[in-house]
Design an enzyme around this catalytic site. Structure first.
Site, PDB file in Angstrom:
ATOM      1  N   GLU A  22      -7.532   9.021   8.695  1.00 24.60           N
ATOM      2  CA  GLU A  22      -6.942   7.677   8.850  1.00 24.60           C
ATOM      3  C   GLU A  22      -5.652   7.724   9.671  1.00 24.60           C
ATOM      4  OE1 GLU A  22      -4.235   5.985   6.280  1.00 24.60           O
ATOM      5  OE2 GLU A  22      -4.762   7.242   4.569  1.00 24.60           O
TER       6      GLU A  22
ATOM      7  N   LYS B  27      -1.940   7.472  -5.565  1.00 28.40           N
ATOM      8  CA  LYS B  27      -0.493   7.711  -5.517  1.00 28.40           C
ATOM      9  C   LYS B  27       0.134   7.397  -6.863  1.00 28.40           C
ATOM     10  CE  LYS B  27      -0.213   6.285  -0.789  1.00 28.40           C
ATOM     11  NZ  LYS B  27      -1.327   5.387  -0.825  1.00 28.40           N
TER      12      LYS B  27
HETATM   13  N1  PSU Z   1      -1.813   8.087   1.687  1.00 31.54           N
HETATM   14  C1  PSU Z   1      -0.625   8.553   2.141  1.00 31.54           C
HETATM   15  N2  PSU Z   1       0.167   7.704   2.842  1.00 31.54           N
HETATM   16  C2  PSU Z   1      -0.244   6.423   3.159  1.00 31.54           C
HETATM   17  C3  PSU Z   1      -1.499   5.952   2.695  1.00 31.54           C
HETATM   18  C4  PSU Z   1      -2.244   6.831   1.966  1.00 31.54           C
HETATM   19  O1  PSU Z   1      -0.289   9.698   1.893  1.00 31.54           O
HETATM   20  O2  PSU Z   1       0.493   5.726   3.838  1.00 31.54           O
HETATM   21  C5  PSU Z   1      -1.995   4.567   3.051  1.00 31.54           C
HETATM   22  C6  PSU Z   1      -3.529   4.581   3.132  1.00 31.54           C
HETATM   23  O3  PSU Z   1      -3.874   4.114   4.415  1.00 31.54           O
HETATM   24  C7  PSU Z   1      -3.993   3.629   2.069  1.00 31.54           C
HETATM   25  C8  PSU Z   1      -2.851   2.668   2.057  1.00 31.54           C
HETATM   26  O4  PSU Z   1      -5.231   3.037   2.357  1.00 31.54           O
HETATM   27  O5  PSU Z   1      -1.711   3.532   2.115  1.00 31.54           O
HETATM   28  C9  PSU Z   1      -2.881   1.791   0.825  1.00 31.54           C
HETATM   29  O6  PSU Z   1      -2.082   0.678   1.062  1.00 31.54           O
HETATM   30  P1  PSU Z   1      -2.138  -0.575   0.035  1.00 31.54           P
HETATM   31  O7  PSU Z   1      -1.572  -0.029  -1.245  1.00 31.54           O
HETATM   32  O8  PSU Z   1      -1.260  -1.615   0.666  1.00 31.54           O
HETATM   33  O9  PSU Z   1      -3.562  -1.001  -0.072  1.00 31.54           O
END
Ligand code: PSU
Ligand code: MN
Length: 306
Positions: free
Chosen positions: A25, A159
């Site tokens: 990604e 996370k």
């Molecule tokens: N993992 C990381 N850093 C990130 C992300 C994931 O180590 O920045 C990103 C991914 O692209 C994931 C997104 O899909 O954060 C999730 O964002 P949200 O919580 O707004 O859906």
């Protein structure tokens, strides 16, 4: 395929020859890490995939084209840009229609991977149910995507800034297998042990590849979530992180940060509050996930009926 969807020649050739490919990604590059660590990490992750015998395919939207496999120049440009759109399933088509540029989150990257015919994808940590979701309704589109798009996603767990029990419950409701790799505990991104047991456990890449094929054989939609613990030398114990996460979250609330900026804000504050330690861990876990994803892709290619 439309003109707006363009796997790179290297990726397309590997896919045509049924060789292993791993999708990567780009939101992690634009919103997850500061420059130049972001582009250095993106390159290291691509190298890990290659060393393990697969072709890396970093996904992003560049000037309206959904690219699968980025060259060095677009990667560098993306990493330096500020204010790039963060694209999930909801935003992808509009950005492309406008000829825009954006990085893809887990959900949009899964869509692109599946369109191209790639079955494995490595990231850092997926999005999930945010703490306080009972008020904010903030649940990442990543979860719905895992329920409907048949890609095996290798992460280091959700996370730790999220509500992990609610994230697990939601994934179970959606029918997504959450599989810890090589241990019983669910890892929590920077920490090897979230304190929660993982619903499922598998110990090698071949089994993970078999389970992926089995889902397809059963006609089940959706993917698998592989939770791969960060290597021990980079572990930050959950107890150490907990007060920092609480602090960062109350700051986010006080500053009225909601929606898409929440995750980038939290990652940046944890980076500051751990004096950079969280970034070193983040880099280590993504590399580790890229290695495992490549091993799974290699197994999937071996298991293809000839
Ligand atoms: N993992 C990381 N850093 C990130 C992300 C994931 O180590 O920045 C990103 C991914 O692209 C994931 C997104 O899909 O954060 C999730 O964002 P949200 O919580 O707004 O859906
Ligand atoms: Mn969200």
């Amino acid at each position: 395929m439309t003109a707006n969807f363009t796997p790179s020649p290297e990726v397309q050739e590997a896919l045509d020859q049924s060789r292993p490919v791993v999708a990567l990604e780009s939101t992690i590059i634009t919103h997850g890490m500061p420059y130049p660590h972001n582009v250095e990490t993106a390159r290291m992750v691509e190298d890990e995939v290659r060393q393990a015998g697969a072709v890396p395919a970093t996904v992003a939207v560049i000037d309206g084209a959904l690219r699968v496999g980025l060259g060095a120049t677009p990667l560098e440009t993306l990493a330096r840009s500020t204010g790039v759109a963060k694209l999930s399933r909801a935003d992808l088509a509009v950005c492309m229609a406008q000829g825009g540029t954006g990085s893809t989150t887990v959900s949009a990257t899964m869509i692109a991977a599946h369109l191209a015919g790639i079955s494995v994808f490595a990231t850092g940590g997926i999005g999930g149910v945010h703490r306080g979701a009972e008020q904010s309704f903030d649940i990442s589109a990543d979860l719905q995507e895992l329920a409907q798009t048949p890609v095996t996603v290798v992460c280091a767990g959700a996370k730790a800034i999220l509500d992990l029990p609610k994230t697990l419950e939601t994934l179970e409701t959606l029918g997504v297998p959450v599989i810890a790799y090589g241990q019983d505990a669910l890892p929590a991104f920077w920490s090897r042990d979230s304190g929660l047991p993982a619903p499922l456990r598998l110990d090698d890449a071949a089994q993970i590849a078999r389970a992926h094929r089995m889902r397809a054989a059963l006609g089940l939609p959706g993917g698998q979530l592989i939770a791969n613990p960060v290597p021990p030398e980079h572990d930050i114990p959950a107890d150490t992180l907990h007060p920092l996460i609480v602090q960062a979250q109350s700051e986010a609330q006080a500053q009225g940060i909601a929606g898409k900026p929440v995750t980038p804000f939290m990652l940046r504050r944890i980076f500051e509050l751990t004096e950079g330690q969280s970034l070193a861990t983040n880099i280590a876990l993504i590399r580790n996930n890229a290695r495992l994803a490549a091993q799974i892709a290699v197994e999937m290619a071996c298991q293809l009926p000839s």
